[in-house]
Design an enzyme around this catalytic site. Structure first.
Site, PDB file in Angstrom:
ATOM      1  N   GLY A   1     -35.257  52.382 -33.596  1.00  0.00           N
ATOM      2  CA  GLY A   1     -34.290  52.639 -34.659  1.00  0.00           C
ATOM      3  C   GLY A   1     -33.184  51.610 -34.695  1.00  0.00           C
ATOM      4  O   GLY A   1     -32.756  51.156 -35.770  1.00  0.00           O
ATOM      5  N   ASP A   2     -32.701  51.219 -33.520  1.00  0.00           N
ATOM      6  CA  ASP A   2     -31.670  50.183 -33.453  1.00  0.00           C
ATOM      7  C   ASP A   2     -32.183  48.859 -34.009  1.00  0.00           C
ATOM      8  O   ASP A   2     -31.479  48.168 -34.751  1.00  0.00           O
ATOM      9  CB  ASP A   2     -31.230  49.986 -32.001  1.00  0.00           C
ATOM     10  N   TYR A   3     -33.390  48.495 -33.638  1.00  0.00           N
ATOM     11  CA  TYR A   3     -33.930  47.207 -34.074  1.00  0.00           C
ATOM     12  C   TYR A   3     -34.274  47.216 -35.554  1.00  0.00           C
ATOM     13  O   TYR A   3     -34.048  46.226 -36.264  1.00  0.00           O
ATOM     14  CB  TYR A   3     -35.142  46.842 -33.216  1.00  0.00           C
TER      15      TYR A   3
ATOM     16  N   ALA B   1     -30.983  46.908 -37.328  1.00  0.00           N
ATOM     17  CA  ALA B   1     -30.482  45.539 -37.208  1.00  0.00           C
ATOM     18  C   ALA B   1     -31.185  44.613 -38.198  1.00  0.00           C
ATOM     19  O   ALA B   1     -30.544  43.844 -38.923  1.00  0.00           O
ATOM     20  CB  ALA B   1     -30.683  45.041 -35.776  1.00  0.00           C
TER      21      ALA B   1
END
Length: 755
Positions: free
Chosen positions: A536-538, A541
């Site tokens: 989810g973070d990537y 981003a």
């Protein structure tokens, strides 16, 4: 209404699976005309839910490039395009006449992005581009914890989704460079490079590591997924001990009982009372716990069924869920755009019927460079862009690291005490290369002049601080736009910029839970399981970088800046496209991982051979038939066939039968950095670090051919470049000394400071 940002761009999409079509979808919904070529040999099932989502709003053209007429039609389409997006291996591309050299010579302004399984300079460049096989060969199936020892099948096709964003970003970076240079070129990526993006926080090696860096983050770290009284599971991020119900229950248990429960599990870096929390969570229903946690600013989510997120009012408020009139299924809910820009992306209609005759496209005019031709060495795609990174943790800093890789100059600002992620040194270092590191205590009157100088310098400001905190610090868009009206300002939130949850805390784990991936990754009948790769973070981003480049591309036309935004929820929800919500509220079914966490079918799974694991991905009809003839038509028969022989023998037999397979490599964290095939493909990066000495990390995420990437600056130590930056921005010696005296900056990396 203003024209969409990519309204004058035409894309030819010649790809199947997830990555290529999903990249084409992003370009389409940003305004490009996307013409999708569909050949008789494509394995995608046009009636599938995923196909209907990924290819909505595109022109579909049926074309057979193996015929003379088909080849002529394909050439005509490419001649009228700005971008060619394909998933051919180098050998396949050469066979079709679409190799890079021929395209560059024939269409010098064309931007070409190929998404292979591996980079074009890798020994496996011509291997089938199948995610399970790439993950197996890289060793990532062994990086994911499971409900049993050994490697597990990863249910979420995260590499395909990450590769889609890398492709779309590469295309945008090339379009930006084309305006500068007047020529096109390649912007290739691969499933392997996408899969390695999350490993940037795990796979690194230092000459002189600190104990914290050397330890890294073990895959055996307990994950705070707790079963509640009603049988549902809740994922809690960070310690819930201060929430009243939890605090009261811990007090009632007493220290000895708490210690006894905690002793049942390995230590957790996020929850000191992990075991006691688990026992207490079992006393109340999941929804009660989540509502209580939300009321007390504790980030938590129920591990929901796959597709249930379509009912989320928060998701709908931000356009992350949209309604589309599907010709087969009626008015359904699908994932919407994952970011917001001005003009905004928009869904351009449902899946259209394929056209039997290719359209006639006029040749595109050759673009003219807006700057004089550069002399000397070629410039990186984003050379000249200046980025101010005010973010922390993972999503924000990784986004700005990618901009630095692409050639932007990035200044990272963090508090004098350091970014909160510095305590996890390897993860921190994996998101910070390429940046100049500055320490500045934002929100203090004495720091105002330094902040104004930074903002005046920047073309882009990027961060993932919650907006109420950003307003207190004076770094919200309204405040910074006054200082620099042409600014592109990008914010990554957890749940999106609108709705009740717009300012709530959130993390990758919670988005995986809310979107149903934890339930699916656990396997049938098993507890849910977090996918350790922090996808989810990537995804957030990458979607934010795409939004930044769209805004920058627009600013090159208009001279005007804008605010863009992305979110963990929006980016993760897009990956739920395997299912849609029907008019009656039911969701369409998806293929489920088996209880043993070995695969989805007998011909797409991992098998235990006599000595090691082997991955099979026989996805086409011919391969499936060959596999069945060789290993059997039932799962039990297949398991017996594999168990009866060494892996090398099984692999040789499969390849001789034309079945795609790869060994499931294990314990590759160290071996990755010594692999010469990876080195030749640019998958390694190495630089000198102020604390760690020689630092080795995951390398390039793109191949731009004639344009270089910038992978030559190590992650900064705390305050490493403060003095250099302040002097460059015009602060005098007295101003710099005052900042240091007031504790508002750090000018050198003090002994003992984390990297």
């Amino acid at each position: 209404m203003d024209a969409a940002i990519l309204a004058n761009i035409r894309v030819i999409e010649f790809a199947g699976g997830i990555a290529g079509p999903a990249a084409g979808l992003q370009l389409s919904e940003a305004g490009a005309e996307v013409i999708r070529i569909e050949t008789p040999g494509m394995a995608d099932y046009p009636g599938s839910v995923l196909f209907s989502v990924l290819n909505r709003g595109k022109r579909r053209v049926a074309l057979d490039p193996d015929t003379a007429d088909g080849r002529v039609a394909l050439v005509g389409l490419i001649a009228g395009a700005d971008v060619l997006l394909h998933d051919l291996t180098p050998a396949q591309a050469a066979e079709c006449g679409l190799d890079d050299a021929r395209l560059a010579a024939t269409y010098p302004s064309l931007v070409v992005s190929a998404i292979g399984g591996w980079p074009r300079r890798h020994r496996l460049a011509d291997a089938p581009a199948r995610e399970t096989l790439v993950l197996a060969r890289l060793g990532l199936l062994d990086e994911q914890p499971g409900h049993r020892p050994g490697p597990v099948f990863v249910r979420m096709p995260f590499a395909g989704w990450l590769a889609a964003w890398l492709c779309a970003i590469g295309v945008m970076a090339r379009l930006v460079a084309r305006r500068r240079d007047g020529r096109g070129g390649i912007a290739h990526t691969s499933l392997a490079q996408a899969a390695l993006a999350p490993m940037s926080m795990h796979w690194s090696r230092a000459q002189t590591p600190t104990p914290v860096f050397a330890k890294g983050l073990s895959k055996s770290t307990p994950i705070p997924l707790h079963r509640c009284a009603d049988g549902e599971w809740v994922h809690v991020h960070y310690s819930p001990d201060k929430a009243p119900w939890m605090a009261q229950a811990l007090a009632a248990m007493g220290p000895d009982a708490v210690a006894a429960e905690n002793a049942k599990y390995p230590p957790s870096h996020v929850a000191p009372n992990f075991g006691a929390n688990k026992a207490i969570m079992a006393t109340r229903p999941a929804r009660d716990w989540v509502e209580h946690f939300w009321q007390n600013d504790v980030a938590a989510q129920v591990a929901a069924p796959f597709g249930a997120i379509y009912a989320s009012e928060q998701a709908r408020a931000n356009g992350y869920v949209v309604e589309v009139d599907d010709r087969v299924r009626g008015r359904v809910r699908q994932p919407g755009p994952a970011y917001l820009s001005d003009p905004p992306p928009r869904v351009r209609g449902a899946l259209a019927a394929p056209e039997r005759a290719p359209p006639h496209l006029p040749p595109r005019p050759e673009p003219k460079a807006v700057a004089p031709k550069a002399s000397g060495a070629p410039l990186a795609p984003l050379a000249g862009m200046k980025v101010l990174d005010l973010g922390a943790y993972l999503a924000g800093p990784f986004a700005t690291m990618l901009l630095a890789d692409l050639g932007a100059e990035v200044i990272k600002v963090e508090p004098p005490a350091g970014d909160a992620m510095r305590r996890l040194e390897r993860i921190f270092a994996g998101t910070q290369r390429g940046k100049l590191g500055v320490a500045l205590k934002l929100g203090e009157p004495g720091a105002r002049a330094a902040l104004e100088a930074l903002v005046g310098w920047a073309d882009v400001v990027h961060h993932n601080i919650r907006l109420p905190a950003a307003r207190k610090l004076g770094i919200d868009y309204a405040a910074l736009q006054v200082l620099n009206p042409g600014l592109v300002y990008c914010h990554i939130s957890s749940y999106g910029p609108k709705g009740e949850q717009k300012d709530w805390p959130g993390f990758d784990q919670l988005m995986q839970a809310a979107c149903g991936w934890e339930a699916e990754c656990g396997g049938q009948g098993n507890p849910p399981m977090w996918l350790r790769f922090g996808v989810g973070d990537y995804l957030a981003a990458l979607s934010s970088v795409f939004a930044v480049l769209l805004a920058h591309y627009r600013r090159q036309e208009t001279g005007q800046g804008q605010a863009v935004c992305a979110s963990l929820l929006g980016a993760t929800l897009l990956t739920v496209a395997e299912s849609v919500m029907l008019p009656d509220g039911a969701t369409t079914p998806v293929a489920q991982l088996d209880q043993a966490q070995t695969g989805l079918s007998s011909c797409h799974r991992i098998y235990r051979c006599r000595d090691a694991w082997l991955a099979v991905a026989a996805l086409g009809a011919r391969e499936t038939e060959s596999f069945a003839r060789l290993a059997g038509s039932t799962r039990l028969a297949c398991e017996a066939w594999f168990a009866g022989q060494p892996r090398a023998a099984a692999l040789a037999a499969l390849r001789a039968a034309g079945v795609a397979a790869e060994p499931v490599l294990e314990a590759q964290g160290e071996a990755f950095h010594d692999d010469q095939d990876h080195a030749a493909a640019g998958l390694h990066a190495r630089y000198r670090h102020a604390v760690y000495g020689d630092l080795e990390q995951v390398g390039a995420y793109w191949d731009f051919g004639d344009l270089p990437l910038r992978l030559d600056r190590a992650p900064p130590a705390l305050g490493e470049h403060s003095r250099e930056v302040w002097e460059r921005l015009g602060l005098g010696p007295e101003q710099i000394a005052a900042l240091e005296a007031q504790g508002l900056t750090v000018l050198t990396n003090a002994p003992g400071t984390h990297s």
